[in-house]
Design a protein around this motif. Structure first.
Motif, PDB file in Angstrom:
ATOM      1  N   ALA A  91       7.868 -13.055  -8.680  1.00 21.77           N
ATOM      2  CA  ALA A  91       9.251 -13.489  -8.866  1.00 21.77           C
ATOM      3  C   ALA A  91       9.710 -12.925 -10.204  1.00 21.77           C
ATOM      4  O   ALA A  91       9.091 -13.186 -11.238  1.00 21.77           O
ATOM      5  N   ASP A  92      10.764 -12.132 -10.162  1.00 20.52           N
ATOM      6  CA  ASP A  92      11.287 -11.517 -11.378  1.00 20.52           C
ATOM      7  C   ASP A  92      12.788 -11.320 -11.233  1.00 20.52           C
ATOM      8  O   ASP A  92      13.423 -11.976 -10.391  1.00 20.52           O
ATOM      9  N   GLU A  93      13.344 -10.408 -12.006  1.00 22.80           N
ATOM     10  CA  GLU A  93      14.790 -10.184 -11.934  1.00 22.80           C
ATOM     11  C   GLU A  93      15.225  -9.662 -10.567  1.00 22.80           C
ATOM     12  O   GLU A  93      16.407  -9.651 -10.241  1.00 22.80           O
ATOM     13  N   ASN A  94      14.274  -9.255  -9.723  1.00 20.55           N
ATOM     14  CA  ASN A  94      14.591  -8.793  -8.374  1.00 20.55           C
ATOM     15  C   ASN A  94      14.448  -9.898  -7.324  1.00 20.55           C
ATOM     16  O   ASN A  94      14.539  -9.631  -6.137  1.00 20.55           O
ATOM     17  N   GLY A  95      14.158 -11.120  -7.749  1.00 24.21           N
ATOM     18  CA  GLY A  95      14.050 -12.241  -6.818  1.00 24.21           C
ATOM     19  C   GLY A  95      12.618 -12.594  -6.464  1.00 24.21           C
ATOM     20  O   GLY A  95      11.665 -12.084  -7.057  1.00 24.21           O
ATOM     21  N   PHE A  96      12.476 -13.473  -5.501  1.00 23.23           N
ATOM     22  CA  PHE A  96      11.176 -13.953  -5.017  1.00 23.23           C
ATOM     23  C   PHE A  96      10.684 -12.994  -3.948  1.00 23.23           C
ATOM     24  O   PHE A  96      11.383 -12.728  -2.974  1.00 23.23           O
ATOM     25  N   GLN A  97       9.466 -12.471  -4.123  1.00 23.63           N
ATOM     26  CA  GLN A  97       8.925 -11.466  -3.217  1.00 23.63           C
ATOM     27  C   GLN A  97       7.552 -11.921  -2.700  1.00 23.63           C
ATOM     28  O   GLN A  97       6.533 -11.614  -3.306  1.00 23.63           O
ATOM     29  N   PRO A  98       7.529 -12.662  -1.596  1.00 23.73           N
ATOM     30  CA  PRO A  98       6.252 -13.158  -1.070  1.00 23.73           C
ATOM     31  C   PRO A  98       5.568 -12.132  -0.163  1.00 23.73           C
ATOM     32  O   PRO A  98       6.228 -11.297   0.458  1.00 23.73           O
ATOM     33  N   GLU A  99       4.246 -12.229  -0.092  1.00 27.87           N
ATOM     34  CA  GLU A  99       3.462 -11.422   0.842  1.00 27.87           C
ATOM     35  C   GLU A  99       2.383 -12.305   1.435  1.00 27.87           C
ATOM     36  O   GLU A  99       1.794 -13.124   0.739  1.00 27.87           O
ATOM     37  N   GLY A 100       2.144 -12.147   2.714  1.00 31.19           N
ATOM     38  CA  GLY A 100       1.092 -12.890   3.396  1.00 31.19           C
ATOM     39  C   GLY A 100       0.832 -12.257   4.742  1.00 31.19           C
ATOM     40  O   GLY A 100       1.735 -11.665   5.344  1.00 31.19           O
ATOM     41  N   ALA A 101      -0.390 -12.371   5.218  1.00 26.07           N
ATOM     42  CA  ALA A 101      -0.751 -11.750   6.493  1.00 26.07           C
ATOM     43  C   ALA A 101       0.104 -12.274   7.640  1.00 26.07           C
ATOM     44  O   ALA A 101       0.367 -11.558   8.599  1.00 26.07           O
ATOM     45  N   HIS A 102       0.573 -13.507   7.551  1.00 25.94           N
ATOM     46  CA  HIS A 102       1.360 -14.105   8.632  1.00 25.94           C
ATOM     47  C   HIS A 102       2.863 -13.900   8.463  1.00 25.94           C
ATOM     48  O   HIS A 102       3.640 -14.296   9.329  1.00 25.94           O
ATOM     49  N   LEU A 103       3.293 -13.275   7.368  1.00 25.83           N
ATOM     50  CA  LEU A 103       4.721 -13.040   7.121  1.00 25.83           C
ATOM     51  C   LEU A 103       5.121 -11.660   7.625  1.00 25.83           C
ATOM     52  O   LEU A 103       4.328 -10.712   7.557  1.00 25.83           O
ATOM     53  N   PRO A 104       6.346 -11.530   8.102  1.00 27.09           N
ATOM     54  CA  PRO A 104       6.804 -10.198   8.525  1.00 27.09           C
ATOM     55  C   PRO A 104       6.910  -9.272   7.326  1.00 27.09           C
ATOM     56  O   PRO A 104       7.222  -9.713   6.222  1.00 27.09           O
ATOM     57  N   ARG A 105       6.611  -8.016   7.541  1.00 23.83           N
ATOM     58  CA  ARG A 105       6.698  -7.021   6.469  1.00 23.83           C
ATOM     59  C   ARG A 105       8.054  -6.331   6.540  1.00 23.83           C
ATOM     60  O   ARG A 105       8.549  -6.044   7.626  1.00 23.83           O
ATOM     61  N   PRO A 106       8.639  -6.028   5.379  1.00 25.89           N
ATOM     62  CA  PRO A 106       9.922  -5.320   5.402  1.00 25.89           C
ATOM     63  C   PRO A 106       9.729  -3.908   5.947  1.00 25.89           C
ATOM     64  O   PRO A 106       8.700  -3.269   5.719  1.00 25.89           O
ATOM     65  N   VAL A 107      10.694  -3.465   6.685  1.00 25.01           N
ATOM     66  CA  VAL A 107      10.657  -2.137   7.265  1.00 25.01           C
ATOM     67  C   VAL A 107      11.321  -1.174   6.270  1.00 25.01           C
ATOM     68  O   VAL A 107      12.433  -1.418   5.816  1.00 25.01           O
ATOM     69  N   THR A 108      10.615  -0.119   5.940  1.00 24.79           N
ATOM     70  CA  THR A 108      11.214   0.902   5.088  1.00 24.79           C
ATOM     71  C   THR A 108      11.499   2.131   5.937  1.00 24.79           C
ATOM     72  O   THR A 108      10.683   2.547   6.750  1.00 24.79           O
ATOM     73  N   VAL A 109      12.667   2.654   5.760  1.00 28.28           N
ATOM     74  CA  VAL A 109      13.087   3.806   6.557  1.00 28.28           C
ATOM     75  C   VAL A 109      13.210   4.996   5.630  1.00 28.28           C
ATOM     76  O   VAL A 109      13.854   4.928   4.583  1.00 28.28           O
ATOM     77  N   ASN A 110      12.589   6.093   6.013  1.00 25.65           N
ATOM     78  CA  ASN A 110      12.718   7.334   5.285  1.00 25.65           C
ATOM     79  C   ASN A 110      14.103   7.894   5.603  1.00 25.65           C
ATOM     80  O   ASN A 110      14.427   8.088   6.779  1.00 25.65           O
ATOM     81  N   PRO A 111      14.937   8.160   4.596  1.00 23.39           N
ATOM     82  CA  PRO A 111      16.299   8.643   4.885  1.00 23.39           C
ATOM     83  C   PRO A 111      16.314   9.910   5.728  1.00 23.39           C
ATOM     84  O   PRO A 111      17.225  10.128   6.512  1.00 23.39           O
ATOM     85  N   ARG A 112      15.297  10.719   5.641  1.00 23.85           N
ATOM     86  CA  ARG A 112      15.256  11.960   6.423  1.00 23.85           C
ATOM     87  C   ARG A 112      14.969  11.692   7.889  1.00 23.85           C
ATOM     88  O   ARG A 112      15.322  12.469   8.748  1.00 23.85           O
ATOM     89  N   GLU A 113      14.278  10.570   8.167  1.00 19.75           N
ATOM     90  CA  GLU A 113      13.940  10.242   9.564  1.00 19.75           C
ATOM     91  C   GLU A 113      15.085   9.562  10.296  1.00 19.75           C
ATOM     92  O   GLU A 113      15.084   9.464  11.492  1.00 19.75           O
ATOM     93  N   SER A 114      16.101   9.086   9.588  1.00 18.01           N
ATOM     94  CA  SER A 114      17.174   8.337  10.247  1.00 18.01           C
ATOM     95  C   SER A 114      18.223   9.248  10.877  1.00 18.01           C
ATOM     96  O   SER A 114      19.151   8.787  11.491  1.00 18.01           O
ATOM     97  N   ASP A 115      18.098  10.552  10.713  1.00 17.71           N
ATOM     98  CA  ASP A 115      19.078  11.482  11.307  1.00 17.71           C
ATOM     99  C   ASP A 115      18.876  11.631  12.785  1.00 17.71           C
ATOM    100  O   ASP A 115      17.929  11.535  13.393  1.00 17.71           O
TER     101      ASP A 115
END
Length: 115
Positions: A91-115
């Motif tokens: 938890a920092d200036e970017n907010g609360f950032q939890p991680e756990g095996a049972h939590l969904p993971r954020p999806v990161t998209v490569n800008p080059r792949e979105s075309d």
């Protein structure tokens, strides 16, 4: 008058039946450590019911306009299904950032792949 008493009794009975069940066992603290410093803190707790939070906080950029606290920690608990769940977080200036095996993971998209 009897009708009013009957309605009041029915309401009280309904509230009593709707209340969550009482906790059957109080958890005992098995371990508790803490340290508070001028520019940070840390603590760790372990209880008999499987909960085990610990956390450490540090000030960063002390004395500047960007002074902030950064907190790192984790906790574990036993769920209703009997499994132990663990969460690590930042938890920092970017907010609360939890991680756990049972939590969904954020999806990161490569800008080059979105075309």
């Amino acid at each position: 008058m009897k009708f009013t008493v009957a309605i009041a009794f029915t309401c009280i009975l309904a509230c009593a039946l709707a209340a969550p069940p009482a906790i059957q066992q109080d958890a005992q603290v098995l371990r508790f450590d803490s340290d508070v410093l001028p520019e940070g803190y840390k603590f760790a707790v372990e209880t008999s019911d499987g909960n085990s939070p610990h956390e450490e906080g540090q000030l960063k950029d002390v004395g500047t306009d960007h002074e902030a606290i950064v907190v790192r920690g984790s906790y574990a608990y036993v769920g209703d299904d009997g499994q132990t769940y663990s969460i690590q977080y930042l938890a920092d200036e970017n907010g609360f950032q939890p991680e756990g095996a049972h939590l969904p993971r954020p999806v990161t998209v490569n800008p080059r792949e979105s075309d």
